[in-house]
Design a protein around this motif. Structure first.
Motif, PDB file in Angstrom:
ATOM      1  N   THR A 112       0.832  -1.213   0.000  1.00 57.20           N
ATOM      2  CA  THR A 112       0.000   0.000   0.000  1.00 57.20           C
ATOM      3  C   THR A 112       0.860   1.254   0.000  1.00 57.20           C
ATOM      4  O   THR A 112       0.646   2.188  -0.779  1.00 57.20           O
ATOM      5  N   GLU A 113       1.867   1.286   0.890  1.00 56.93           N
ATOM      6  CA  GLU A 113       2.763   2.446   0.964  1.00 56.93           C
ATOM      7  C   GLU A 113       3.530   2.609  -0.342  1.00 56.93           C
ATOM      8  O   GLU A 113       3.667   3.711  -0.873  1.00 56.93           O
ATOM      9  N   GLY A 114       4.037   1.483  -0.864  1.00 55.22           N
ATOM     10  CA  GLY A 114       4.824   1.537  -2.089  1.00 55.22           C
ATOM     11  C   GLY A 114       4.025   2.034  -3.270  1.00 55.22           C
ATOM     12  O   GLY A 114       4.527   2.829  -4.074  1.00 55.22           O
ATOM     13  N   ARG A 115       2.786   1.576  -3.390  1.00 51.24           N
ATOM     14  CA  ARG A 115       1.933   2.039  -4.504  1.00 51.24           C
ATOM     15  C   ARG A 115       1.721   3.537  -4.439  1.00 51.24           C
ATOM     16  O   ARG A 115       1.763   4.233  -5.457  1.00 51.24           O
ATOM     17  N   GLY A 116       1.485   4.048  -3.231  1.00 51.37           N
ATOM     18  CA  GLY A 116       1.260   5.487  -3.073  1.00 51.37           C
ATOM     19  C   GLY A 116       2.479   6.302  -3.443  1.00 51.37           C
ATOM     20  O   GLY A 116       2.376   7.323  -4.137  1.00 51.37           O
ATOM     21  N   LEU A 117       3.653   5.857  -2.989  1.00 55.64           N
ATOM     22  CA  LEU A 117       4.883   6.578  -3.303  1.00 55.64           C
ATOM     23  C   LEU A 117       5.198   6.519  -4.795  1.00 55.64           C
ATOM     24  O   LEU A 117       5.597   7.519  -5.392  1.00 55.64           O
ATOM     25  N   PHE A 118       5.000   5.346  -5.381  1.00 56.41           N
ATOM     26  CA  PHE A 118       5.304   5.175  -6.802  1.00 56.41           C
ATOM     27  C   PHE A 118       4.373   6.013  -7.671  1.00 56.41           C
ATOM     28  O   PHE A 118       4.799   6.570  -8.693  1.00 56.41           O
ATOM     29  N   ALA A 119       3.119   6.141  -7.272  1.00 52.60           N
ATOM     30  CA  ALA A 119       2.157   6.933  -8.041  1.00 52.60           C
ATOM     31  C   ALA A 119       2.587   8.393  -8.120  1.00 52.60           C
ATOM     32  O   ALA A 119       2.356   9.070  -9.129  1.00 52.60           O
ATOM     33  N   LYS A 120       3.233   8.883  -7.059  1.00 51.62           N
ATOM     34  CA  LYS A 120       3.666  10.282  -7.029  1.00 51.62           C
ATOM     35  C   LYS A 120       4.820  10.560  -7.982  1.00 51.62           C
ATOM     36  O   LYS A 120       5.081  11.715  -8.327  1.00 51.62           O
ATOM     37  N   THR A 121       5.522   9.521  -8.423  1.00 53.22           N
ATOM     38  CA  THR A 121       6.659   9.736  -9.330  1.00 53.22           C
ATOM     39  C   THR A 121       6.203  10.081 -10.745  1.00 53.22           C
ATOM     40  O   THR A 121       6.972  10.645 -11.527  1.00 53.22           O
ATOM     41  N   GLY A 122       4.957   9.701 -11.081  1.00 50.38           N
ATOM     42  CA  GLY A 122       4.462   9.954 -12.431  1.00 50.38           C
ATOM     43  C   GLY A 122       5.060   9.040 -13.475  1.00 50.38           C
ATOM     44  O   GLY A 122       4.951   9.296 -14.678  1.00 50.38           O
ATOM     45  N   THR A 123       5.696   7.966 -13.041  1.00 47.99           N
ATOM     46  CA  THR A 123       6.328   7.008 -13.949  1.00 47.99           C
ATOM     47  C   THR A 123       5.599   5.672 -13.863  1.00 47.99           C
ATOM     48  O   THR A 123       5.186   5.259 -12.782  1.00 47.99           O
ATOM     49  N   ALA A 124       5.452   5.014 -14.997  1.00 52.85           N
ATOM     50  CA  ALA A 124       4.746   3.728 -15.007  1.00 52.85           C
ATOM     51  C   ALA A 124       5.699   2.552 -15.067  1.00 52.85           C
ATOM     52  O   ALA A 124       5.294   1.410 -14.844  1.00 52.85           O
TER      53      ALA A 124
END
Length: 372
Positions: A112-124
């Motif tokens: 859950t934490e990782g998904r949130g942080l990764f979403a903020k990067t704007g990279t897929a």
């Protein structure tokens, strides 16, 4: 017999005397000699290695506390690209030692934490590698599997160079220029513009050695290449004019303008800048890059395989020791395998050697005498 006895007595007396002297020497030595120390053992020095955390916040806090760069790697276990990055780069001994100077964290994007942080990067794309300052400012954003390990270390070295030059701010002209040179190699190259503008306002005599207005305009053009292409074009053309005759300024500006023209899909103009560099600076440091880019444009963008083949053959023939020759040969093989074979045959010949043929030589006509 008396003579022999006398000698024997003398020998016995000498033996007693020597024995006494030996005892005296032993006592004297025992009184003055320090007791033997216990043998010392040497331990191998401990080589620092990276300590990977699995939570972002503690790693960020440690980076802020130690004033070190934060390295964040976003991963997912079932991704082949992530597995390759882990095994071929991150687990290498050289990389583990190199990363010891970072506060490092691997973020699992399936949590859950990782998904949130990764979403903020704007990279897929994963894996994703980021370098962040102790205060939380992004320095570099590198998507994809970075292999070999040397490529990863080379890229991260640019961030370390930037940070060692300025930290959070640049105190002098030398440090500012070093920071600019390093940051131009990062994904956040546009952030170097404020530093460049400060250098542009300085008197020429106060600039670091070798730094000219032409080189500063060139640096600003590079910095704005992807964010403000029109402003980049203006600065690169100023560098072209100010650095007239200088391959490190005018020549580099030509190649950067070729790159910018390619981004704008003006392929003929990009091709023209490459041609101009080749004609103007045949001994320039980037001659291989100019030839190769010209050939790629001819092959891919201008759809002229014949011209591309000729460009590559000329480059390989005239600059056989240039580092770009390997790539040129590969491209030539793709364009026209027959030309590549011919090129290899030329390369095998030593200077002054006579080419050999694989076909058997024709037999000489038999003479009249032989016929008889």
């Amino acid at each position: 017999m008396k003579q022999a006895f006398r000698l024997g007595k003398i020998s016995a007396a000498a033996a007693i005397l020597l024995s006494g002297l030996w005892r005296f020497s032993f006592i004297s030595d025992a009184a003055t000699t320090e007791p033997a120390s216990a043998p010392t053992t040497t331990t191998a020095p401990v080589i620092p290695q990276v300590h990977w955390r699995d939570q972002y916040l503690p790693a960020a806090e440690q980076a802020n506390k130690d004033n070190t760069l934060l390295l964040v790697v976003y991963m997912e276990d079932d991704s082949p690209a992530c597995q390759a990055f882990e095994n071929l780069s991150l687990k290498r001994a050289s990389v583990r030692c190199f990363l010891a100077s970072f506060s490092a964290v691997k973020v699992d994007i399936t949590t859950t934490e990782g998904r949130g942080l990764f979403a903020k990067t704007g990279t897929a794309e994963t894996p994703l590698t980021q370098v962040i300052t102790p205060k939380g400012k992004l320095l570099d954003n590198i998507p994809g599997c970075i292999i070999p390990a040397s490529a990863l270390m080379e890229r991260l070295e640019y961030s370390l160079d930037y940070w060692s030059a300025v930290g959070e701010k640049a105190p002098d002209a030398v440090s500012r220029w070093a920071a600019v040179q390093a940051r131009l190699k990062l994904s956040t190259r546009a952030e170097s513009v404020p530093l460049i503008d400060k250098l542009l306002k300085m008197p020429v005599r106060k600039l670091p050695a070798g730094v000219t207005q032409a080189r500063l305009r060139l640096a600003k053009g590079k910095a704005l290449m992807f964010t403000k292409p029109d402003d980049a074009d203006k600065n690169l053309k100023k560098a072209l004019k100010l650095g007239s005759g200088d391959p490190s300024a005018e020549g580099e500006a030509m190649l950067e303008l070729a790159h910018l023209s390619e981004i704008k899909e003006n392929y003929k103009q990009a091709h023209d800048y490459c041609r101009r560099y080749i004609e103007s600076f045949p001994s320039g440091a980037s001659i291989g890059e100019a030839y190769y880019k010209k050939a790629v444009l001819e092959f891919q963008s201008l759809d002229d395989k014949s011209a591309a083949g000729k460009t590559l053959e000329k480059f390989i023939r005239e600059y056989p020791n240039d580092p770009k020759v390997v790539s040129a040969r590969q491209l030539l093989k793709m364009i026209d395998p027959a030309r590549e074979v011919s090129s290899r045959q030329e390369r095998r010949l030593e200077p002054g050697a006579i080419p050999t043929t694989t076909t058997a030589p024709a037999s000489a006509p038999a003479s009249k005498d032989a016929k008889k």
